[in-house]
Design an enzyme around this catalytic site. Structure first.
Site: not given
Ligand SMILES: Cc1cc2nc3c(=O)[nH]c(=O)nc-3n(C[C@H](O)[C@H](O)[C@H](O)COP(=O)(O)OP(=O)(O)OC[C@H]3O[C@@H](n4cnc5c(N)ncnc54)[C@H](O)[C@@H]3O)c2cc1C
Length: 457
Positions: A33, A39-41, A439
């Site tokens: 990581e 990550g994003t979520c 209901h």
């Molecule tokens: C504002 C916003 C709100 C959202 N709300 C929702 C919601 O309510 N419900 C929902 O289902 N989805 C939601 N989403 C979408 C959701 O966040 C993503 O679909 C989800 O996080 C995708 O997960 P992932 O596992 O693909 O990647 P990510 O969660 O993005 O994780 C990827 C990880 O890989 C790491 N990484 C990247 N490159 C490297 C590398 N080269 N070496 C080592 N580590 C690396 C990153 O640091 C990160 O920790 C939202 C997104 C945003 C932007």
């Protein structure tokens, strides 16, 4: 050289669970990581935005207290405390994930940026790791469009919005889709003036026009300014903060605000990964090409989550993990194409969506039956004083299977699940129609709606 049975790159929504499952099957697993665990979520997507949406909802409800026969004083939003509440939730999630991963037997955690040297070798800083199987779960980041002036003015993204502990006097949001609308409504409720600028002729243009129109009306009713068909966007510094040229067909040719949020889509984190060295193919937008089992073009290398372009949600990333793990470890034959699209837009009221839109069902040539019901017909919505929106369901007139549904209304994000199992089971809609519901709930009106289907012409 550090040798493992498997390497997992990224700790988003697929990687950690996969690492755990592989390690439980006695494989030696390295997890890499480069940023915040989760990550994003967890860090700047679902968890923080839904936490902020909850604060915004509370502010709105407090302002509407008189509608419920209550008296409260003037509502004051303390943005620092709102942010602190959000930070506490995020912090707990990311820390507990990291410590859980570090505590797993057979799992070694590396912090740093991973880069392929070849299909079975990955560099993390000066360390070299190798494994027979590699799983890429690198997710995505905000797309910053190459608009004129974008490098000359400060702008916010969903990531930097997480650090905002004040109420921007006038937040201009470029992008009228899921992320932009959630932030727009939330900041309006926190007290900002909000303008949403969208290039398409309607908001959330992936949805059907009736859904887009109803969402626009809901946001406009809260005094959110909406500019559609904004072409030739350009940014420049202005005395207030930022001016955005919109060149709209109707209305003023520019909008000035104190802050601008760019919410115009995402790009996969695949550019710095060394995919070419590993023989891993991407499409023209950088998404890793995968087959139905999420295998990439390199043997024993899989891509999961947002980076494969087959889903853009937490639940799709997690489902990717389940597909890969079940196929590898349990002899299953699961495919990503078996997944029915389902997602929510977490405005208030929320939109719950499953399956096809009307436009998709028409394009695919189905003879369609449609049921539609305004939320004003839903007793629970009336009782809660939240009657905005409507629900609709689409049925294949031949097979009687449910093709898709949209529930824009209070509880719509939950109620839409009443249809999912029937869809996965390929059951006729009458099974849902004849099932008795509690209901008063929003879901109890779904059978009623299904009893009033008419052909869609
Ligand atoms: C504002 C916003 C709100 C959202 N709300 C929702 C919601 O309510 N419900 C929902 O289902 N989805 C939601 N989403 C979408 C959701 O966040 C993503 O679909 C989800 O996080 C995708 O997960 P992932 O596992 O693909 O990647 P990510 O969660 O993005 O994780 C990827 C990880 O890989 C790491 N990484 C990247 N490159 C490297 C590398 N080269 N070496 C080592 N580590 C690396 C990153 O640091 C990160 O920790 C939202 C997104 C945003 C932007």
């Amino acid at each position: 050289m550090n040798r493992y049975d498997a390497i997992v790159i990224g700790t988003g929504q697929a990687g950690p669970s996969l690492a755990n499952r592989l390690a439980s099957a006695a494989m030696r697993v390295a997890v890499i990581e480069r940023g915040h665990f989760g990550g994003t979520c967890v860090n700047n997507g679902c968890t923080p935005t839904k936490t902020l949406v909850a604060s915004a909802y509370a502010a709105r409800l407090a302002r509407r207290a008189a509608d419920y026969g209550l008296e409260v004083g003037p509502v004051k939003v303390d943005m620092a405390r709102v942010k602190a509440r959000k930070d506490a939730l995020v912090d707990r999630s990311t820390k507990s994930l990291e410590s859980w991963l570090r505590g797993l037997n057979n799992v070694t955690v590396y912090v740093g940026e991973a880069r392929f040297r070849d299909a079975h070798t990955v560099m993390v800083g000066a360390q070299t790791l190798s494994a027979e199987r590699i799983f890429i779960n690198v997710g995505g980041r905000p797309h910053v469009p190459d608009l004129p002036g974008v490098r000359q003015v400060p702008y916010l993204t969903n990531e930097s919005m997480m650090g905002v502990d004040f109420v921007p006097p006038h937040l201009v949001i470029v992008g009228g889709s899921y992320v932009g609308l959630e932030f727009g409504q939330m900041y309006r409720r926190f007290g900002s003036r909000v303008t949403i600028i969208e290039m398409a002729p309607r908001l959330v243009s992936r949805e059907d026009p009736d859904v887009s129109d109803a969402i626009r009306d809901i946001l406009a009713a809260e005094d959110i300014a909406i500019r559609l068909e904004a072409k030739c966007l350009a940014l420049e510094a202005a005395p207030e903060g930022v001016r955005i040229n919109v060149d709209c067909q109707i209305g003023a040719p520019s909008v000035a605000g104190t802050h601008v949020l760019l919410a115009v889509g995402r790009v996969p984190n695949t550019d710095g990964l060394g995919l070419r060295e590993a023989g891993i193919e991407t499409d023209e937008r950088g998404y890793i090409k995968v087959d139905e089992t999420l295998a990439t073009s390199a043997r024993n290398v899989y891509a999961l989550g947002d980076c494969n372009g087959r889903g853009a949600f937490t639940h799709t990333a997690y489902n990717d993990y389940e597909i890969v793990a079940d196929n590898l470890l349990s002899g299953a034959a699961r495919k990503v194409s078996d997944r029915i699209p389902i997602y929510g837009l977490f405005t208030d009221p929320p939109l719950g969506r499953v399956g096809r839109t009307e436009a998709e069902a028409r394009r695919e040539g189905y003879p369609i039956l449609i049921g539609r019901m305004p939320m004003t017909d839903v007793a629970r919505a009336r009782e809660k004083g939240e009657t905005q929106g409507f629900m609709k369901v689409l049925v294949d007139a031949r097979s009687k299977e449910i093709l898709g549904a949209a529930i824009l209304g209070v509880g719509g994000d939950e109620a839409v699940h009443s249809l999912v199992d029937a869809m996965y089971g390929h059951l006729p809609y009458t099974v849902v129609q004849h099932g008795v519901r509690i209901h008063p709930t929003v879901s109890e009106l779904i059978p009623t709606m299904l009893g009033e289907l008419t052909p869609l012409t």
